[in-house]
Design an enzyme around this catalytic site. Structure first.
Site, PDB file in Angstrom:
ATOM      1  N   ASP A  25       0.845  -1.324  -0.087  1.00 11.26           N
ATOM      2  CA  ASP A  25      -0.095   0.016   0.067  1.00 11.26           C
ATOM      3  C   ASP A  25       0.959   1.269   0.072  1.00 11.26           C
ATOM      4  OD1 ASP A  25       0.839  -0.266   2.638  1.00 11.26           O
ATOM      5  OD2 ASP A  25      -1.140   0.083   3.467  1.00 11.26           O
ATOM      6  N   SER A  26       2.278   1.142   0.029  1.00 14.02           N
ATOM      7  CA  SER A  26       3.057   2.140  -0.303  1.00 14.02           C
ATOM      8  C   SER A  26       2.736   2.885  -1.707  1.00 14.02           C
ATOM      9  CB  SER A  26       4.452   1.494  -0.133  1.00 14.02           C
ATOM     10  OG  SER A  26       4.852   0.410  -0.904  1.00 14.02           O
ATOM     11  N   ASP A  49      -1.228  -6.394  -0.280  1.00 11.86           N
ATOM     12  CA  ASP A  49      -1.366  -5.690   1.074  1.00 11.86           C
ATOM     13  C   ASP A  49      -2.757  -5.161   1.404  1.00 11.86           C
ATOM     14  OD1 ASP A  49      -0.098  -4.534   3.230  1.00 11.86           O
ATOM     15  OD2 ASP A  49       0.908  -3.083   2.058  1.00 11.86           O
ATOM     16  N   LYS A 102      -0.749  -9.682   2.828  1.00  9.71           N
ATOM     17  CA  LYS A 102      -0.246  -9.073   4.282  1.00  9.71           C
ATOM     18  C   LYS A 102      -1.150  -8.419   4.769  1.00  9.71           C
ATOM     19  CE  LYS A 102       3.093  -5.714   3.928  1.00  9.71           C
ATOM     20  NZ  LYS A 102       2.490  -4.557   4.846  1.00  9.71           N
ATOM     21  N   GLU A 139      -1.222  -5.447   8.713  1.00 10.95           N
ATOM     22  CA  GLU A 139      -0.376  -4.950   9.498  1.00 10.95           C
ATOM     23  C   GLU A 139      -0.965  -5.311  10.837  1.00 10.95           C
ATOM     24  OE1 GLU A 139       0.253  -0.688   9.004  1.00 10.95           O
ATOM     25  OE2 GLU A 139       1.120  -0.873   6.989  1.00 10.95           O
ATOM     26  N   GLU A 166       9.322  -3.969  10.551  1.00  8.54           N
ATOM     27  CA  GLU A 166       9.552  -2.500   9.958  1.00  8.54           C
ATOM     28  C   GLU A 166      10.212  -1.721  11.173  1.00  8.54           C
ATOM     29  OE1 GLU A 166       6.757  -0.975   7.337  1.00  8.54           O
ATOM     30  OE2 GLU A 166       7.830   0.899   7.248  1.00  8.54           O
TER      31      GLU A 166
END
Ligand code: KIV
Length: 266
Positions: free
Chosen positions: A51-52, A90, A118, A120, A187
């Protein structure tokens, strides 16, 4: 005779085997077909449609504005370019608020061409990871600095500086392994703590800004190749200056086009 491509299950087993053998796992982000194809042809193990994308492609301030539709659009483009690497989608913020929602979102990523996802979260997301893996979709967890929480946290801060933070990170890592995650991104975790976590769990740790001792490394490709020159995280050593090459090519094109028009106006 062409070699048979490993199944998804075999790939997951391979990652654990790589950890056991001390062979590093490589991962980079991609958001479009040409980048995905180039990374895949280069032999990368995992391509994350991160999602960057919100920051380095879409021009958002952070990842909290990224939508599921945007992620699925980029995932489809990436999937078209990949033959060998594992494509991981993501899950953007607020698309996995409950375990049921997490499974529904993960299934949309699979349909878009990312067989794994993925999310978070650590201990807080055990039920979500369990639900996704029970639905047959491999799930990568992500602990440490969580970009989707950057507004709450007030910045991108190093994690694991204090004893209690280090203990919480270790508990997160153990919890996501227990929940069935096939790997975990660490991270911006203090290198010493990332090493301790790596030694304490059976699934691979994939580090970003977390030292050399993780089982693998991941970077945002734009950072690695110098394609987002306005901000490069401190821990990145770019291998190229693509932004400069684009500027050079654009300036050359502008000059040659303008030069061709000189003298024709009157
Ligand atoms: O969105 C992303 O690119 C990521 C990686 C940096 C781990 O989450």
């Amino acid at each position: 005779m062409t070699a048979r491509r490993p199944s998804l299950l075999e790939k997951m087993k391979d990652f654990r085997e790589m950890k056991r053998r001390g062979e590093k796992i490589t991962s980079l982000t991609a958001y479009d077909y040409p980048t995905a194809r180039l990374l895949d042809e280069s032999g990368i193990d995992i391509i994350l449609v991160g999602d960057s994308v919100g920051m380095v492609v879409l021009g958002y301030e952070d990842t909290t504005q990224v939508t599921l539709d945007e992620m699925l659009h980029h995932t489809r483009a990436v999937a078209r370019g990949v033959k060998n690497a594992l494509v991981v989608g993501d899950m953007p913020i607020h698309t996995f608020d409950t375990p049921v929602e997490a499974v529904a979102t993960a299934k949309q990523f699979v349909e878009a061409g990312a067989p794994a996802v993925k999310l978070e979260g650590g201990q807080s997301h055990v039920a979500h990871i369990e639900a996704i893996t029970q639905a047959g979709i491999p799930c990568m967890a992500h602990i440490g600095m969580l970009p989707q929480q950057v507004r709450k946290e007030g910045g991108y801060k190093v994690k694991g500086r204090t004893q209690s933070e280090a203990e919480a990170l270790l508990a997160d890592a153990r919890a996501v392994e227990q929940a069935g995650a096939f790997s975990v991104v660490l991270e911006i975790v203090m290198a010493k703590i990332a090493e301790q976590i790596t030694n304490a769990i059976g699934i691979p740790t994939i580090g970003i800004g977390s030292g050399e001792d993780c089982d693998g490394q991941i970077l945002v490709t734009h950072d690695l190749i110098g394609l987002f020159p306005w901000f490069t995280p401190k821990f990145v050593s770019p291998e190229a200056r693509v932004a400069e090459e684009i500027r050079k090519a654009a300036r050359a094109f502008i000059e040659r086009t303008r030069a061709a028009g000189l003298g024709r106006g009157d």
